[in-house]
Motif scaffolding. Sequence first.
Motif: not given
Length: 223
Positions: A67-77, A103-115
């Motif tokens: 959730n922490m990574i997903r909450s960070i806007p991509f440009i800031i990440l 890749s860092v942004a996509a990992i948590p995004f995809f993880a939640r979709l898998v869940e």
Amino acid sequence: MEFDVNHLIEFLPEINLAFMQTLYMIAIALFVAVMIGLPVGILLFVTDKGLFWENRIINQVIGFIVNMIRSIPFIILLVALIPFTVWLVDSMIGPTAASVSLSVAAIPFFARLVETAFRKIDYGVIEAAIAAGGTPWMIIKDVLLPEAKSGIISGITITVVSLVGTSAIAGTVGGGGIGDLAIRFGYYRYDDTIMITTVVILIVFVQLIQLIGDKIAKVVDKK
């Protein structure tokens, strides 16, 4: 707005290179997202309350990081990961460098979709596997993944579509690709032909990815 066909023909090599760079970034990010995000999504599901690997601490820690990574806007990440990117690929610009943040942004995004895909499985199927004496690994391999494969494929499709947008953002800070081309020529140089072309390319690409993903998901869906 003006559209010059001759100018577009002259610019085709640049457009082709930018599109290949976009594909390159998306391919790397998607590969990393699936390789890491899939296990993370599995852990999020099987460590939840009532499941066979129930572990509140592990579930909450992984959930917090996701959730922490997903909450960070991509440009800031992207900016925040510059030191890590330089350490990893020895550069802070270009498609390879941009792939790190993607890749860092996509990992948590995809993880939640898998869940989410796993949560759509009838719990009775899981209970039956447990009652039959299936080990956790067997249940994951022979029950969860086959039952959720349609949802996982849909998740991959959504991830790719999301990566198209974020890769364009990466282009605005030297990541290369279609976004970089649109900014450098379409925006800064007021080149309507390049701007229109890049927009059309992105729209068509996203539509094709969504169409192919939906078709595959329907083919593998047993329901």
